[in-house]
Design a protein around this motif. Structure first.
Motif, short mmCIF file in Angstrom:
data_model
loop_
_atom_site.label_atom_id
_atom_site.label_comp_id
_atom_site.label_asym_id
_atom_site.label_seq_id
_atom_site.Cartn_x
_atom_site.Cartn_y
_atom_site.Cartn_z
N ALA A 32 0.83 -1.20 0.00
CA ALA A 32 0.00 0.00 0.00
C ALA A 32 0.87 1.26 0.00
CB ALA A 32 -0.95 0.00 1.19
N LEU A 33 1.91 1.24 0.81
CA LEU A 33 2.79 2.42 0.88
C LEU A 33 3.62 2.59 -0.38
CD1 LEU A 33 3.89 2.13 4.61
CD2 LEU A 33 2.45 3.94 3.61
N ALA A 34 3.87 1.51 -1.11
CA ALA A 34 4.68 1.56 -2.32
C ALA A 34 3.85 1.75 -3.59
CB ALA A 34 5.52 0.28 -2.44
N THR A 35 2.55 1.90 -3.45
CA THR A 35 1.68 2.00 -4.61
C THR A 35 2.02 3.20 -5.48
OG1 THR A 35 -0.61 2.07 -5.35
CG2 THR A 35 -0.08 3.34 -3.38
N ASP A 36 1.70 3.09 -6.76
CA ASP A 36 1.87 4.22 -7.68
C ASP A 36 0.76 5.25 -7.49
OD1 ASP A 36 4.10 3.03 -8.78
OD2 ASP A 36 3.00 2.10 -10.43
N THR A 37 -0.30 4.85 -6.80
CA THR A 37 -1.41 5.76 -6.54
C THR A 37 -0.95 6.86 -5.59
OG1 THR A 37 -2.98 3.95 -6.82
CG2 THR A 37 -3.76 5.89 -5.62
N ASP A 38 -1.35 8.08 -5.88
CA ASP A 38 -1.01 9.20 -5.02
C ASP A 38 -1.72 9.06 -3.68
OD1 ASP A 38 0.10 11.70 -4.30
OD2 ASP A 38 -1.77 12.70 -4.87
N LEU A 39 -0.95 8.96 -2.62
CA LEU A 39 -1.52 8.86 -1.28
C LEU A 39 -1.48 10.21 -0.60
CD1 LEU A 39 0.18 5.58 0.08
CD2 LEU A 39 -2.13 5.82 -0.85
N PRO A 40 -2.64 10.79 -0.30
CA PRO A 40 -2.63 12.05 0.47
C PRO A 40 -1.91 11.84 1.80
CG PRO A 40 -4.83 11.56 -0.38
CD PRO A 40 -3.98 10.35 -0.63
N VAL A 41 -1.37 12.91 2.34
CA VAL A 41 -0.57 12.83 3.56
C VAL A 41 -1.34 12.17 4.70
CG1 VAL A 41 0.60 14.21 5.33
CG2 VAL A 41 0.83 14.82 2.93
N ASN A 42 -2.60 12.52 4.89
CA ASN A 42 -3.36 11.96 6.00
C ASN A 42 -3.57 10.45 5.83
OD1 ASN A 42 -5.26 12.52 3.83
ND2 ASN A 42 -6.90 12.17 5.30
N ILE A 43 -3.78 10.01 4.62
CA ILE A 43 -3.98 8.57 4.38
C ILE A 43 -2.66 7.82 4.52
CG2 ILE A 43 -4.59 6.86 2.62
CD1 ILE A 43 -6.89 8.73 1.82
N ARG A 44 -1.59 8.41 4.02
CA ARG A 44 -0.27 7.79 4.19
C ARG A 44 0.05 7.64 5.68
NH1 ARG A 44 3.97 6.48 1.21
NH2 ARG A 44 3.13 7.44 -0.66
N GLN A 45 -0.33 8.63 6.47
CA GLN A 45 -0.07 8.58 7.92
C GLN A 45 -0.90 7.48 8.58
OE1 GLN A 45 2.35 10.57 9.51
NE2 GLN A 45 2.02 8.91 10.96
N ILE A 46 -2.15 7.34 8.18
CA ILE A 46 -3.00 6.27 8.71
C ILE A 46 -2.38 4.91 8.41
CG2 ILE A 46 -5.22 5.06 8.39
CD1 ILE A 46 -6.46 7.91 8.01
N ILE A 47 -1.98 4.71 7.17
CA ILE A 47 -1.38 3.43 6.76
C ILE A 47 -0.09 3.18 7.53
CG2 ILE A 47 -0.33 2.18 4.83
CD1 ILE A 47 -2.34 3.68 2.98
N THR A 48 0.74 4.21 7.65
CA THR A 48 2.01 4.08 8.38
C THR A 48 1.77 3.74 9.85
OG1 THR A 48 3.06 5.63 6.86
CG2 THR A 48 4.15 5.28 8.97
N ASP A 49 0.80 4.42 10.47
CA ASP A 49 0.50 4.16 11.87
C ASP A 49 -0.04 2.75 12.08
OD1 ASP A 49 1.30 6.75 12.43
OD2 ASP A 49 -0.74 7.53 12.71
#
Length: 155
Positions: free
Chosen positions: A115-132
């Protein structure tokens, strides 16, 4: 609109692995010996952890106008791992259950890495949710590994 669809699919992949994880741990709770109350408690905590993840991911999917995936996966990618794990619980000892859970936790980590390596643009808030969520799941992975290692050292 395509970006939202791709983003919804990335998030739904995480919903699916969490749903698989919930089912896997619920099966583990049922199949674990009554003497292993410590494992039952840990498995319940981990199933609840994934329930919370699904709730958080579902809110993001809904805000993107997407439809949340329901159920678990039964084909594709790494999700089969949890399906295989659920099938292995019956009649297995503590060490086997812990090894299977660790393997499943590895699969969850891989899903979050994807999910974190996807080519899809991840908004900062969503990237943070996934990372957390990934970090929280890594703590669970490490706990399972610790229990497995302790069990092997005792035996």
């Amino acid at each position: 609109m395509e970006t939202n669809e791709n983003l919804v699919e990335v998030l739904n992949d995480l919903v699916r692995i969490n749903n698989d994880r919930i089912d896997g741990y619920e099966k583990a709770i049922k199949e674990t010996e009554d003497i292993d109350l410590d494992l039952k408690g840990i498995f319940q905590k981990m199933a609840n952890e994934s329930r919370e993840n699904v709730t958080e991911l579902s809110a993001e999917i809904a805000s993107l106008g997407g439809e949340v995936a329901t159920g678990t996966t039964n084909s594709g990618k790494i999700y089969r791992v949890w399906m295989d794990i659920k099938a292995t619980f019956t009649g297995h000892d503590r060490a086997s259950v812990l090894e299977s859970c660790e393997y499943g936790e590895d699969a969850a980590q891989e899903a979050y890495d994807d999910a974190l390596a996807t080519d899809t643009d991840l908004p900062v808030n969503i990237r943070q949710i996934i990372t957390d969520q990934k970090a929280e799941l890594l703590e669970s992975h490490n706990l399972i590994k610790k229990y497995r290692d302790l069990h092997q050292a005792v035996n």
